[in-house]
Design an enzyme around this catalytic site. Sequence first.
Site, PDB file in Angstrom:
ATOM      1  N   LYS A   1      58.915  93.797  27.580  1.00 18.41           N
ATOM      2  CA  LYS A   1      59.472  93.871  28.926  1.00 18.41           C
ATOM      3  C   LYS A   1      58.748  92.948  29.889  1.00 18.41           C
ATOM      4  O   LYS A   1      59.281  92.577  30.919  1.00 18.41           O
ATOM      5  CB  LYS A   1      59.458  95.311  29.441  1.00 18.41           C
TER       6      LYS A   1
ATOM      7  N   LYS B   1      56.995  90.194  19.512  1.00 21.29           N
ATOM      8  CA  LYS B   1      58.103  91.138  19.584  1.00 21.29           C
ATOM      9  C   LYS B   1      58.686  91.177  20.993  1.00 21.29           C
ATOM     10  O   LYS B   1      58.070  90.728  21.951  1.00 21.29           O
ATOM     11  CB  LYS B   1      57.638  92.528  19.149  1.00 21.29           C
TER      12      LYS B   1
ATOM     13  N   LYS C   1      43.410  97.753  28.973  1.00 20.07           N
ATOM     14  CA  LYS C   1      43.883  97.730  30.359  1.00 20.07           C
ATOM     15  C   LYS C   1      42.768  97.328  31.315  1.00 20.07           C
ATOM     16  O   LYS C   1      43.004  96.634  32.296  1.00 20.07           O
ATOM     17  CB  LYS C   1      44.489  99.079  30.749  1.00 20.07           C
TER      18      LYS C   1
END
Length: 324
Positions: free
Chosen positions: A194, A191, A111
């Site tokens: 979102k 995969k 992150k």
Amino acid sequence: MKRVFSGARPTARQHLGNLLGAIDNYVKLQKEYDCVYCIVDIHALTTLQETDKIQGYIRDLALDWLAAGIDPQKSIVFVQSEVPEVTELHTYLSMLTPLSWLLRVPTFKEKAKAQPDNINYGLVGYPVLQTADIILYKGEVVPVGEDQLPHLELAREITRRFNGLFGDTFPEPKAKLTEFPLIPSLTGTNKMSKSEEGSAIDIAHTAEETTARIMAAVTDPARKFRKDPGHPEVCNIHTLHKYFSASAVSEIGKQCRIAGIGCVDCKKLLAKNMNEALAGIRERRADFAAKPDYVKEVLADGAKRARVIARATMDEVRQKIGLR
Ligand code: TRP
Ligand code: SF4
């Protein structure tokens, strides 16, 4: 009954990958455990910049869970920030967590790389807050995906340290690895995700949207024309047929290889089967969404029940630490 605790960040609507991995598992665990499922809105703040969207995401996530079969009579379903005791426990735990442990966590490093202009203090402390989530409710079993194992390892170390310093207070939480079937993206790579545009089918999509998304999906690039033989092993539509057209999948593969079936028909069949499989959950979702205050009431009741547990734990914690 042992207690299960798990959490999900309200940063987007849930898609098929979440449903076939995490949510179905949450539903099953209700039979054997006393389950607490938390919508972790405080955790969402470490990366979510558009905080005006958060209430919508919370409602969506709750609807997805309820429609999938999480039973609010049995399980506690609540929003993290509605039980503020977690932030107090987080602060105490932060005093006994070496910074070096946190800087080593792979999700932190990822992150920090992804948002170099926003490496905030909360991001470093993310696993400490996660530990507070779990142990505030004395969770023993934590269903998570593989990416969360380092956080759970840290949660165990922090818990051991607390127990060592202040006396046995918390059970050491254990990860229960959720088998995530690999649900491929509609864009042909990786995969379902979102964050990638056009990649996912959401639980909340309508049958028409689902069909449109499947029809627009990438297939075997070698099949430029209807007569070109295909390679089902590189086609994500074929992989999705494994989940939604189990009895027909080997025949579909065969027909693809000899150009006996075209991509349009192959996709139409997938859309039909997928929409049939999702009809029940979507119907329940729409029903719950139509009842004006249903979600609010479920979450308010969940928070009330969660608070009872949280307050008792914090009374004990303050005593043990010596703050009372
Ligand atoms: N970190 C988890 C994730 O990103 C979410 C989470 C927060 C969680 N608190 C938790 C998961 C407690 C399990 C238990 O998916
Ligand atoms: Fe994929 Fe089906 Fe087209 Fe074959 S026929 S390439 S499996 S969409």
